[in-house]
Scaffold this active site. Sequence first.
Site, mmCIF file in Angstrom:
data_model
loop_
_atom_site.group_PDB
_atom_site.id
_atom_site.type_symbol
_atom_site.label_atom_id
_atom_site.label_comp_id
_atom_site.label_asym_id
_atom_site.label_seq_id
_atom_site.Cartn_x
_atom_site.Cartn_y
_atom_site.Cartn_z
ATOM 1 N N TYR A 53 0.798 -1.226 0.000
ATOM 2 C CA TYR A 53 0.000 0.000 0.000
ATOM 3 C C TYR A 53 0.830 1.275 0.000
ATOM 4 O O TYR A 53 0.470 2.249 -0.660
ATOM 5 C CB TYR A 53 -0.918 0.027 1.224
ATOM 6 C CG TYR A 53 -1.975 -1.040 1.250
ATOM 7 C CD1 TYR A 53 -3.273 -0.771 0.843
ATOM 8 C CD2 TYR A 53 -1.687 -2.321 1.694
ATOM 9 C CE1 TYR A 53 -4.260 -1.739 0.872
ATOM 10 C CE2 TYR A 53 -2.660 -3.308 1.735
ATOM 11 C CZ TYR A 53 -3.946 -3.010 1.317
ATOM 12 O OH TYR A 53 -4.916 -3.984 1.347
ATOM 13 N N ASN A 125 -7.440 4.101 -3.670
ATOM 14 C CA ASN A 125 -8.022 3.081 -2.808
ATOM 15 C C ASN A 125 -9.179 3.696 -2.022
ATOM 16 O O ASN A 125 -8.971 4.600 -1.204
ATOM 17 C CB ASN A 125 -6.974 2.530 -1.838
ATOM 18 C CG ASN A 125 -7.542 1.478 -0.906
ATOM 19 O OD1 ASN A 125 -7.870 0.381 -1.334
ATOM 20 N ND2 ASN A 125 -7.665 1.800 0.381
ATOM 21 N N GLU A 126 -10.394 3.239 -2.308
ATOM 22 C CA GLU A 126 -11.589 3.672 -1.589
ATOM 23 C C GLU A 126 -11.736 5.195 -1.557
ATOM 24 O O GLU A 126 -12.148 5.776 -0.551
ATOM 25 C CB GLU A 126 -11.618 3.084 -0.176
ATOM 26 C CG GLU A 126 -11.632 1.564 -0.173
ATOM 27 C CD GLU A 126 -11.888 0.951 1.200
ATOM 28 O OE1 GLU A 126 -12.093 1.720 2.159
ATOM 29 O OE2 GLU A 126 -11.892 -0.288 1.310
ATOM 30 N N ASP A 168 -16.413 -2.022 -0.885
ATOM 31 C CA ASP A 168 -17.612 -2.801 -1.184
ATOM 32 C C ASP A 168 -18.825 -2.124 -0.544
ATOM 33 O O ASP A 168 -19.423 -2.621 0.414
ATOM 34 C CB ASP A 168 -17.453 -4.231 -0.672
ATOM 35 C CG ASP A 168 -18.568 -5.153 -1.164
ATOM 36 O OD1 ASP A 168 -19.430 -4.679 -1.935
ATOM 37 O OD2 ASP A 168 -18.577 -6.333 -0.774
ATOM 38 N N GLU A 234 -8.842 -6.843 -1.506
ATOM 39 C CA GLU A 234 -8.797 -7.262 -0.104
ATOM 40 C C GLU A 234 -9.966 -8.209 0.115
ATOM 41 O O GLU A 234 -11.065 -7.961 -0.383
ATOM 42 C CB GLU A 234 -8.955 -6.081 0.869
ATOM 43 C CG GLU A 234 -7.853 -5.051 0.876
ATOM 44 C CD GLU A 234 -8.161 -3.888 1.820
ATOM 45 O OE1 GLU A 234 -9.165 -3.979 2.569
ATOM 46 O OE2 GLU A 234 -7.410 -2.900 1.796
ATOM 47 N N TYR A 265 -6.429 -10.210 3.013
ATOM 48 C CA TYR A 265 -5.977 -9.167 3.928
ATOM 49 C C TYR A 265 -5.788 -9.808 5.296
ATOM 50 O O TYR A 265 -6.727 -10.343 5.864
ATOM 51 C CB TYR A 265 -7.013 -8.049 4.012
ATOM 52 C CG TYR A 265 -6.537 -6.836 4.764
ATOM 53 C CD1 TYR A 265 -5.812 -5.845 4.116
ATOM 54 C CD2 TYR A 265 -6.794 -6.683 6.122
ATOM 55 C CE1 TYR A 265 -5.365 -4.721 4.807
ATOM 56 C CE2 TYR A 265 -6.355 -5.569 6.815
ATOM 57 C CZ TYR A 265 -5.644 -4.591 6.150
ATOM 58 O OH TYR A 265 -5.200 -3.483 6.836
#
Length: 435
Positions: A53, A125-126, A168, A234, A265
Site C-alpha cells: 500500500y 483506494n476507496e 464494497d 482485499e 488481507y
Amino acid sequence: MASRFMVLGVDYQPGGQGAYNPVNTADPLSNGTICLRDAALMQNLGVNTIRSYNVDPALNHDECASIFNMAGIYIILDVNSPLGGQSIDRTNPASTYNTGYLSHIFGVVEAFKSYPNTLGFFAGNEVINDVATAAQNPQYIRAVQRDLKNYIAAHASRPIPVGYSAADVREVLQDTWAYLQCDNSANGTDPSRSDFFGLNSYSWCGTGSSFQTSGYDQLVAIFSNTTIPVFFSEYGCNDPQPRVFDEVTTLYGPEMTVMSGGLVYEWTQETANYGIITTFPNGSAQLRGDYDELEGKYSQLNLTLIESRNNTATTLQPPKCNSSLISANGFSTNFNIPSPPDGAQALIAAGISSAPTGSIVSVTQTAVQVQVLASNGATIGGLSITSATGANAPGGGSLQTGAEAQRRPRAVLLQFRPPLFMAFWQPAALARWLF
C-alpha cells in the site's frame, strides 16, 4: 494459447501503514532479510501476487523485488500514501490534485517500472465510499489514471496496467465500476479508463456463509459483463478466528469465473487482527492458524479450472461513457476529466529528475536467516526460496519442522510474463492476463 492468470495473493504491509514514514526511513519492500523470510513462506503457501500500500520511492527496493521475482511472485503497488500531499483527498479532490502530488506518484512508477514482476499500480483506494464522495471523485480517479498511464508510456519500457481499488459499498459499487470501465474516446484508446478493478470485500464471514448469503452472487451479477479484469484487492473476514477461509474454494470455483481471484488481507498481524503470520522485533516470525487454514483451502483448488480461459470476456467491448450507465442519484455523470494541473505536462514529458530506478539483482542468499515457528511453536527447518519456473502456485511445497523442507518446482511458464502485461493494452488478448 496462453493460460489464464488469476491472482492468488496477500496484502503485504508489514508494520501497518506506519511502516512508511519520514522517521523510520523504511517501507515494506526495503528489507531483504524480511522479504526473504516472507517470500519463502508465500512460496510454500502458493501465493503468486502481493499488494503493498505505501512505498517510499526514494528507497532501494532491488533486493526485495528480486527475491519475490525469483519466487514467482508479482507485486501490485498503491502509488498513494497516507502522508500529507501524497494522496487525493476524497472530501476535496481538486485541492490535492497538483504537481506535487503527481511528482510523488510518478516517483513510485520510476522506482518500480523496471522490475519484470511489477504487475500494476493502484491509482486510488476507496476514494469513493458513499454517494457524497461520488459526486466529484470519479473524474479525479480517471484523471490520475490518465496521468499515470501517460507517464508510463513516456518513461517505461513496457506498458504497466493501472487500476482502482474500490470499497464494497453496494449503493455505489456498480456505478463506480461502470464509470471507470467505460471508454470516453473516439477510437477506444482512452488512457483515463481503468485497466483493472479491485474490490475490498469482507462480506463472507464464518462457516455459516455461502455464495448467496455473502452476496457473492450479487457481485457475479454486477460484473457479469465486465470488460476489465475484476478481483478482490482485499478479502477475508476475521470472524471467527482463526479464519476458516471457506470463501476461497468458491472464489476460485466455477460459480465465480467472472472474478479473477483475490488478495487476502493481510500478511502480518497488526492491530486490526487480520494477519496470517505474527512477526517479532528481531525479525523472527510464527505462523498463525489462519496460515494453516488458508494453505488447506488453497490445496483444494482445481488449478486446471483456474488456468482455463473465460472465452466470453474476450468478445466484449467497453461501453461508451454515458450518463445512462449510472443509476444512483448523486453519483457523477460528468465524464469530462479534469485537465492536468499546471506543470504536469512538462513533468510527464521530462520525467522525475534524479529518480531512483530499480533493477533486478542476483539473489545469492536463498536460505532464510531468521527463526520461523510453525503455528504449534515448533521450529521450521530448511526454509528457503527456490528459483521458480514461473508464477507461483499452490501445492508446490511443504514446511517441515526439525528437518529440511522439500519442494517441487512450479509449472506455470515464466516466459508467460510479457503477454501478461500486454493483455491490458490489447483488448482481444485480455484473457491472457486475468479473464
